[in-house]
Scaffold this motif. Sequence first.
Motif, PDB file in Angstrom:
ATOM      1  N   ASP A   6       0.665  -1.461   0.064  1.00 22.97           N
ATOM      2  CA  ASP A   6       0.044   0.157  -0.279  1.00 22.97           C
ATOM      3  C   ASP A   6       0.214   1.271  -0.271  1.00 22.97           C
ATOM      4  N   ARG A   7       0.240   2.275  -0.885  1.00 20.01           N
ATOM      5  CA  ARG A   7       0.833   3.614  -1.105  1.00 20.01           C
ATOM      6  C   ARG A   7      -0.330   4.074  -0.435  1.00 20.01           C
ATOM      7  N   HIS A   8       0.471   5.178   0.387  1.00 17.47           N
ATOM      8  CA  HIS A   8      -0.440   6.455   0.738  1.00 17.47           C
ATOM      9  C   HIS A   8       0.381   7.704   0.650  1.00 17.47           C
ATOM     10  N   TYR A   9      -0.907   8.542   1.249  1.00 19.93           N
ATOM     11  CA  TYR A   9       0.321  10.291   1.084  1.00 19.93           C
ATOM     12  C   TYR A   9      -1.282  11.601   2.016  1.00 19.93           C
ATOM     13  N   THR A  10      -0.981  12.328   2.517  1.00 17.15           N
ATOM     14  CA  THR A  10      -2.112  12.653   3.598  1.00 17.15           C
ATOM     15  C   THR A  10      -1.209  14.481   3.767  1.00 17.15           C
ATOM     16  N   VAL A  11      -2.042  15.183   3.032  1.00 11.81           N
ATOM     17  CA  VAL A  11      -1.546  17.015   3.342  1.00 11.81           C
ATOM     18  C   VAL A  11      -3.117  17.738   4.222  1.00 11.81           C
ATOM     19  N   GLU A  12      -3.084  18.483   4.618  1.00  8.68           N
ATOM     20  CA  GLU A  12      -3.723  18.587   6.131  1.00  8.68           C
ATOM     21  C   GLU A  12      -3.304  20.359   4.787  1.00  8.68           C
ATOM     22  N   LEU A  13      -4.625  20.939   5.028  1.00  7.35           N
ATOM     23  CA  LEU A  13      -4.529  22.641   4.629  1.00  7.35           C
ATOM     24  C   LEU A  13      -5.873  23.607   4.279  1.00  7.35           C
ATOM     25  N   HIS A  14      -6.057  24.945   4.350  1.00 11.01           N
ATOM     26  CA  HIS A  14      -6.908  25.561   4.498  1.00 11.01           C
ATOM     27  C   HIS A  14      -7.262  25.479   2.719  1.00 11.01           C
ATOM     28  N   ALA A  15      -8.716  25.715   2.413  1.00  7.11           N
ATOM     29  CA  ALA A  15      -9.131  25.178   1.173  1.00  7.11           C
ATOM     30  C   ALA A  15      -9.524  26.475   0.159  1.00  7.11           C
ATOM     31  N   SER A  16      -8.054  27.195   0.324  1.00  5.69           N
ATOM     32  CA  SER A  16      -7.934  28.627  -0.540  1.00  5.69           C
ATOM     33  C   SER A  16      -7.973  28.055  -2.334  1.00  5.69           C
ATOM     34  N   ALA A  17      -7.965  29.038  -2.668  1.00  6.89           N
ATOM     35  CA  ALA A  17      -7.859  28.519  -4.239  1.00  6.89           C
ATOM     36  C   ALA A  17      -6.745  28.955  -4.522  1.00  6.89           C
ATOM     37  N   GLU A  18      -5.742  29.934  -4.461  1.00  3.56           N
ATOM     38  CA  GLU A  18      -4.219  29.884  -4.017  1.00  3.56           C
ATOM     39  C   GLU A  18      -3.991  29.108  -4.362  1.00  3.56           C
ATOM     40  N   ARG A  19      -4.738  27.469  -3.454  1.00  2.00           N
ATOM     41  CA  ARG A  19      -3.891  25.786  -3.203  1.00  2.00           C
ATOM     42  C   ARG A  19      -4.031  25.024  -3.685  1.00  2.00           C
ATOM     43  N   VAL A  20      -4.927  25.779  -4.230  1.00  8.02           N
ATOM     44  CA  VAL A  20      -5.372  24.320  -5.745  1.00  8.02           C
ATOM     45  C   VAL A  20      -4.028  24.082  -6.357  1.00  8.02           C
ATOM     46  N   PRO A  21      -3.432  24.900  -7.127  1.00  6.93           N
ATOM     47  CA  PRO A  21      -2.718  24.966  -7.797  1.00  6.93           C
ATOM     48  C   PRO A  21      -1.581  24.118  -7.386  1.00  6.93           C
ATOM     49  N   GLN A  22      -0.818  24.494  -6.655  1.00  9.45           N
ATOM     50  CA  GLN A  22       0.028  23.910  -5.474  1.00  9.45           C
ATOM     51  C   GLN A  22      -0.300  22.439  -4.928  1.00  9.45           C
ATOM     52  N   ILE A  23      -1.407  21.534  -4.323  1.00 11.76           N
ATOM     53  CA  ILE A  23      -1.569  20.537  -4.612  1.00 11.76           C
ATOM     54  C   ILE A  23      -2.529  19.733  -5.445  1.00 11.76           C
ATOM     55  N   ARG A  24      -2.312  20.034  -7.034  1.00 11.39           N
ATOM     56  CA  ARG A  24      -2.052  19.365  -7.671  1.00 11.39           C
ATOM     57  C   ARG A  24      -0.873  19.161  -8.418  1.00 11.39           C
ATOM     58  N   ARG A  25       0.228  19.955  -8.484  1.00 10.36           N
ATOM     59  CA  ARG A  25       1.772  20.169  -8.501  1.00 10.36           C
ATOM     60  C   ARG A  25       2.303  18.541  -7.384  1.00 10.36           C
ATOM     61  N   ILE A  26       1.546  18.552  -6.029  1.00 11.49           N
ATOM     62  CA  ILE A  26       2.181  17.711  -5.230  1.00 11.49           C
ATOM     63  C   ILE A  26       1.708  16.553  -5.419  1.00 11.49           C
ATOM     64  N   LEU A  27       0.367  16.243  -6.098  1.00 10.15           N
ATOM     65  CA  LEU A  27      -0.193  14.930  -5.921  1.00 10.15           C
ATOM     66  C   LEU A  27       0.271  14.619  -7.204  1.00 10.15           C
ATOM     67  N   ALA A  28       0.352  15.174  -7.939  1.00 13.80           N
ATOM     68  CA  ALA A  28       1.084  15.052  -9.388  1.00 13.80           C
ATOM     69  C   ALA A  28       2.830  13.810  -9.007  1.00 13.80           C
ATOM     70  N   ALA A  29       3.416  14.906  -8.278  1.00 17.04           N
ATOM     71  CA  ALA A  29       4.681  14.079  -7.928  1.00 17.04           C
ATOM     72  C   ALA A  29       4.164  12.432  -7.205  1.00 17.04           C
ATOM     73  N   HIS A  30       3.524  13.339  -6.545  1.00 18.22           N
ATOM     74  CA  HIS A  30       3.441  11.320  -5.578  1.00 18.22           C
ATOM     75  C   HIS A  30       2.881  10.629  -6.658  1.00 18.22           C
ATOM     76  N   LEU A  31       1.778  10.316  -7.747  1.00 20.16           N
ATOM     77  CA  LEU A  31       1.251   9.472  -8.878  1.00 20.16           C
ATOM     78  C   LEU A  31       2.430   9.273  -9.799  1.00 20.16           C
ATOM     79  N   ARG A  32       3.216   9.981  -9.680  1.00 14.47           N
ATOM     80  CA  ARG A  32       4.804  10.256 -10.879  1.00 14.47           C
ATOM     81  C   ARG A  32       6.069   8.955  -9.600  1.00 14.47           C
TER      82      ARG A  32
END
Length: 180
Positions: A6-32
Amino acid sequence: MTHPGDRHYTVELHASAERVPQIRRILAAHLRYWDLELHIPPVCRGVAELLTNVHRHIGPDARCVVELRWTGRHLTASVADEGPRLPKLLSAAGGGLSTVAALSDSWGTCGTPEGKVIWFTRRVEAARKSRLTARTPLRSVPDTKGQPTVPPPVPAEPLVEPVPEAAAGAAPEAASVSVA
């Protein structure tokens, strides 16, 4: 039930519009890192839709948790937030949950003591390696002067060298990160 692979990744954040692109990059890095490149666009788009819904319906200061889990057979992404109201699929087109439903094999919501979790799952049977394979050289072909031309030898190793984990800033197998 957790399996050894199993692989697992968790991140906690505030749901601001500015965070969405950052989270996309982080998730993409983990999936890669997990060799799941084919799933980067749909998973990142689905999570972005869920984060946008948190921002829109609960507020930009709402705390939420994004989680990825890959069991070797299924990849699940979820967003947990503090909002008590469960979302509803309103129409087949129009973003939000309809987009998540279109990008996934299954999805759902559940209430928690702290709020709710919205999740979606994609079937992933095995990681796909994106290495180039070595091919045998072509036969010699005479050139215009009658001299045989021999292609350069093909290396026995793959043409793409793996990046050492330390140099690539390898992601941990299980991680938890807080983004303020």
